[in-house]
Write a protein that holds these residues in place. Structure first.
Motif, PDB file in Angstrom:
ATOM      1  N   ASP A  71       0.864  -1.171   0.000  1.00 23.26           N
ATOM      2  CA  ASP A  71       0.000   0.000   0.000  1.00 23.26           C
ATOM      3  C   ASP A  71       0.908   1.231   0.000  1.00 23.26           C
ATOM      4  O   ASP A  71       2.133   1.120  -0.026  1.00 23.26           O
ATOM      5  CB  ASP A  71      -0.961  -0.020   1.192  1.00 23.26           C
ATOM      6  N   ASP A  72       0.325   2.409  -0.017  1.00 25.14           N
ATOM      7  CA  ASP A  72       1.130   3.630  -0.086  1.00 25.14           C
ATOM      8  C   ASP A  72       2.112   3.736   1.076  1.00 25.14           C
ATOM      9  O   ASP A  72       3.247   4.184   0.900  1.00 25.14           O
ATOM     10  CB  ASP A  72       0.229   4.871  -0.110  1.00 25.14           C
ATOM     11  N   TYR A  73       1.701   3.311   2.246  1.00 25.23           N
ATOM     12  CA  TYR A  73       2.560   3.427   3.421  1.00 25.23           C
ATOM     13  C   TYR A  73       3.784   2.516   3.311  1.00 25.23           C
ATOM     14  O   TYR A  73       4.916   2.966   3.477  1.00 25.23           O
ATOM     15  CB  TYR A  73       1.770   3.112   4.695  1.00 25.23           C
ATOM     16  N   THR A  74       3.561   1.234   3.056  1.00 28.17           N
ATOM     17  CA  THR A  74       4.700   0.306   2.982  1.00 28.17           C
ATOM     18  C   THR A  74       5.605   0.639   1.796  1.00 28.17           C
ATOM     19  O   THR A  74       6.824   0.498   1.890  1.00 28.17           O
ATOM     20  CB  THR A  74       4.250  -1.166   2.906  1.00 28.17           C
ATOM     21  N   PHE A  75       5.018   1.084   0.703  1.00 24.88           N
ATOM     22  CA  PHE A  75       5.828   1.512  -0.436  1.00 24.88           C
ATOM     23  C   PHE A  75       6.685   2.713  -0.040  1.00 24.88           C
ATOM     24  O   PHE A  75       7.866   2.780  -0.378  1.00 24.88           O
ATOM     25  CB  PHE A  75       4.932   1.858  -1.635  1.00 24.88           C
ATOM     26  N   GLY A  76       6.115   3.648   0.696  1.00 23.80           N
ATOM     27  CA  GLY A  76       6.853   4.822   1.148  1.00 23.80           C
ATOM     28  C   GLY A  76       7.990   4.461   2.093  1.00 23.80           C
ATOM     29  O   GLY A  76       9.085   5.034   2.007  1.00 23.80           O
ATOM     30  N   VAL A  77       7.757   3.507   2.973  1.00 22.06           N
ATOM     31  CA  VAL A  77       8.810   3.062   3.890  1.00 22.06           C
ATOM     32  C   VAL A  77       9.961   2.426   3.096  1.00 22.06           C
ATOM     33  O   VAL A  77      11.136   2.694   3.354  1.00 22.06           O
ATOM     34  CB  VAL A  77       8.254   2.075   4.943  1.00 22.06           C
ATOM     35  N   ALA A  78       9.625   1.608   2.113  1.00 21.11           N
ATOM     36  CA  ALA A  78      10.660   0.984   1.281  1.00 21.11           C
ATOM     37  C   ALA A  78      11.441   2.035   0.495  1.00 21.11           C
ATOM     38  O   ALA A  78      12.669   1.941   0.362  1.00 21.11           O
ATOM     39  CB  ALA A  78      10.031  -0.038   0.336  1.00 21.11           C
ATOM     40  N   GLU A  79      10.754   3.044  -0.015  1.00 19.36           N
ATOM     41  CA  GLU A  79      11.417   4.135  -0.736  1.00 19.36           C
ATOM     42  C   GLU A  79      12.332   4.923   0.198  1.00 19.36           C
ATOM     43  O   GLU A  79      13.444   5.308  -0.186  1.00 19.36           O
ATOM     44  CB  GLU A  79      10.378   5.075  -1.356  1.00 19.36           C
ATOM     45  N   MET A  80      11.884   5.165   1.420  1.00 16.53           N
ATOM     46  CA  MET A  80      12.699   5.874   2.397  1.00 16.53           C
ATOM     47  C   MET A  80      13.967   5.078   2.703  1.00 16.53           C
ATOM     48  O   MET A  80      15.068   5.643   2.772  1.00 16.53           O
ATOM     49  CB  MET A  80      11.909   6.104   3.686  1.00 16.53           C
ATOM     50  N   ALA A  81      13.838   3.774   2.867  1.00 17.99           N
ATOM     51  CA  ALA A  81      14.995   2.923   3.139  1.00 17.99           C
ATOM     52  C   ALA A  81      15.997   2.987   1.992  1.00 17.99           C
ATOM     53  O   ALA A  81      17.208   3.085   2.218  1.00 17.99           O
ATOM     54  CB  ALA A  81      14.546   1.476   3.359  1.00 17.99           C
ATOM     55  N   GLU A  82      15.495   2.952   0.780  1.00 19.45           N
ATOM     56  CA  GLU A  82      16.378   3.025  -0.386  1.00 19.45           C
ATOM     57  C   GLU A  82      17.130   4.356  -0.406  1.00 19.45           C
ATOM     58  O   GLU A  82      18.339   4.403  -0.627  1.00 19.45           O
ATOM     59  CB  GLU A  82      15.576   2.833  -1.671  1.00 19.45           C
ATOM     60  N   TYR A  83      16.419   5.438  -0.147  1.00 18.73           N
ATOM     61  CA  TYR A  83      17.045   6.758  -0.135  1.00 18.73           C
ATOM     62  C   TYR A  83      18.106   6.859   0.966  1.00 18.73           C
ATOM     63  O   TYR A  83      19.226   7.309   0.734  1.00 18.73           O
ATOM     64  CB  TYR A  83      15.983   7.849   0.041  1.00 18.73           C
ATOM     65  N   LEU A  84      17.767   6.438   2.189  1.00 19.18           N
ATOM     66  CA  LEU A  84      18.715   6.504   3.300  1.00 19.18           C
ATOM     67  C   LEU A  84      19.945   5.636   3.051  1.00 19.18           C
ATOM     68  O   LEU A  84      21.055   5.994   3.441  1.00 19.18           O
ATOM     69  CB  LEU A  84      18.041   6.089   4.606  1.00 19.18           C
ATOM     70  N   SER A  85      19.756   4.511   2.385  1.00 22.20           N
ATOM     71  CA  SER A  85      20.887   3.627   2.118  1.00 22.20           C
ATOM     72  C   SER A  85      21.894   4.258   1.156  1.00 22.20           C
ATOM     73  O   SER A  85      23.081   3.942   1.205  1.00 22.20           O
ATOM     74  CB  SER A  85      20.411   2.278   1.572  1.00 22.20           C
ATOM     75  N   GLU A  86      21.443   5.148   0.302  1.00 22.03           N
ATOM     76  CA  GLU A  86      22.354   5.849  -0.609  1.00 22.03           C
ATOM     77  C   GLU A  86      23.255   6.831   0.126  1.00 22.03           C
ATOM     78  O   GLU A  86      24.239   7.312  -0.431  1.00 22.03           O
ATOM     79  CB  GLU A  86      21.571   6.623  -1.668  1.00 22.03           C
ATOM     80  N   LEU A  87      22.934   7.143   1.371  1.00 21.68           N
ATOM     81  CA  LEU A  87      23.696   8.101   2.177  1.00 21.68           C
ATOM     82  C   LEU A  87      24.444   7.431   3.327  1.00 21.68           C
ATOM     83  O   LEU A  87      25.070   8.112   4.132  1.00 21.68           O
ATOM     84  CB  LEU A  87      22.739   9.151   2.757  1.00 21.68           C
ATOM     85  N   THR A  88      24.359   6.098   3.406  1.00 18.78           N
ATOM     86  CA  THR A  88      24.887   5.358   4.552  1.00 18.78           C
ATOM     87  C   THR A  88      25.808   4.241   4.079  1.00 18.78           C
ATOM     88  O   THR A  88      25.411   3.426   3.246  1.00 18.78           O
ATOM     89  CB  THR A  88      23.718   4.745   5.361  1.00 18.78           C
ATOM     90  N   CYS A  89      27.021   4.204   4.628  1.00 15.55           N
ATOM     91  CA  CYS A  89      27.974   3.158   4.271  1.00 15.55           C
ATOM     92  C   CYS A  89      27.392   1.787   4.619  1.00 15.55           C
ATOM     93  O   CYS A  89      27.004   1.548   5.764  1.00 15.55           O
ATOM     94  CB  CYS A  89      29.299   3.379   5.001  1.00 15.55           C
ATOM     95  N   GLU A  90      27.338   0.916   3.643  1.00 19.44           N
ATOM     96  CA  GLU A  90      26.795  -0.416   3.864  1.00 19.44           C
ATOM     97  C   GLU A  90      27.666  -1.237   4.815  1.00 19.44           C
ATOM     98  O   GLU A  90      27.180  -2.129   5.499  1.00 19.44           O
ATOM     99  CB  GLU A  90      26.659  -1.159   2.529  1.00 19.44           C
ATOM    100  N   LYS A 106      28.267   0.236  -5.032  1.00 16.20           N
ATOM    101  CA  LYS A 106      28.135   0.029  -3.594  1.00 16.20           C
ATOM    102  C   LYS A 106      28.152   1.381  -2.897  1.00 16.20           C
ATOM    103  O   LYS A 106      28.819   2.297  -3.348  1.00 16.20           O
ATOM    104  CB  LYS A 106      29.292  -0.836  -3.096  1.00 16.20           C
ATOM    105  N   THR A 107      27.406   1.504  -1.800  1.00 15.70           N
ATOM    106  CA  THR A 107      27.421   2.726  -1.007  1.00 15.70           C
ATOM    107  C   THR A 107      28.428   2.556   0.119  1.00 15.70           C
ATOM    108  O   THR A 107      28.296   1.649   0.947  1.00 15.70           O
ATOM    109  CB  THR A 107      26.018   3.031  -0.444  1.00 15.70           C
ATOM    110  N   LEU A 108      29.454   3.435   0.123  1.00 17.74           N
ATOM    111  CA  LEU A 108      30.546   3.327   1.084  1.00 17.74           C
ATOM    112  C   LEU A 108      30.967   4.694   1.586  1.00 17.74           C
ATOM    113  O   LEU A 108      30.841   5.693   0.880  1.00 17.74           O
ATOM    114  CB  LEU A 108      31.767   2.666   0.422  1.00 17.74           C
ATOM    115  N   CYS A 109      31.507   4.724   2.808  1.00 15.59           N
ATOM    116  CA  CYS A 109      32.150   5.931   3.319  1.00 15.59           C
ATOM    117  C   CYS A 109      33.514   6.054   2.636  1.00 15.59           C
ATOM    118  O   CYS A 109      33.970   5.120   1.964  1.00 15.59           O
ATOM    119  CB  CYS A 109      32.305   5.860   4.833  1.00 15.59           C
ATOM    120  N   ASP A 110      34.179   7.179   2.829  1.00 13.78           N
ATOM    121  CA  ASP A 110      35.485   7.373   2.205  1.00 13.78           C
ATOM    122  C   ASP A 110      36.487   6.311   2.652  1.00 13.78           C
ATOM    123  O   ASP A 110      37.254   5.790   1.849  1.00 13.78           O
ATOM    124  CB  ASP A 110      36.030   8.769   2.517  1.00 13.78           C
TER     125      ASP A 110
END
Length: 117
Positions: A71-90, A106-110
């Motif tokens: 639903d819109d809520y769970t889709f939004g949570v999944a989208e938020m996770a994807e966005y946050l992961s692009e800013l967070t070292c895996e 891969k998303t990594l810190c320096d």
């Protein structure tokens, strides 16, 4: 994720994670994953929709969370996770960025980016 982190999440959220056998990413995204599971679990309880998380994995350097009902809520949570992961070292969970100039995206810190070069 390491087995003990997966086991801890499955113990804390047994119903919503009953169909998840593995979480296919490094431990750096653990807090993002747990936050999203908590949000979807609460939403499932309030709406009585019986939502289940089907799969959690890294794909193209980003976190993907798939559920049984989008639903819109769970889709939004999944989208938020994807966005946050692009800013967070895996690897470590510190601030990172999506690295596309490698054989694998891969998303990594320096620090981890230089280490893995």
């Amino acid at each position: 994720m390491t087995g003990n982190k997966i086991d801890a999440l499955k113990k804390k959220y047994p119903i919503i994670l009953e169909e998840v056998s593995d979480i296919e990413c490094d431990d750096g995204w653990a807090s993002i994953i747990e936050g999203c599971i908590r949000l979807v679990d609460r939403h499932s309880s309030l709406t009585k929709k019986g939502i289940k998380i089907k799969q959690i994995k890294e794909k193209f350097g980003r976190l993907r969370i798939y559920s049984s009902r989008n639903d819109d809520y769970t889709f939004g949570v999944a989208e938020m996770a994807e966005y946050l992961s692009e800013l967070t070292c895996e690897t470590c969970g510190e601030r990172g960025e999506l690295r596309t100039n490698r054989r694998w995206v891969k998303t990594l810190c320096d620090g981890h980016y230089i280490f893995e070069e």
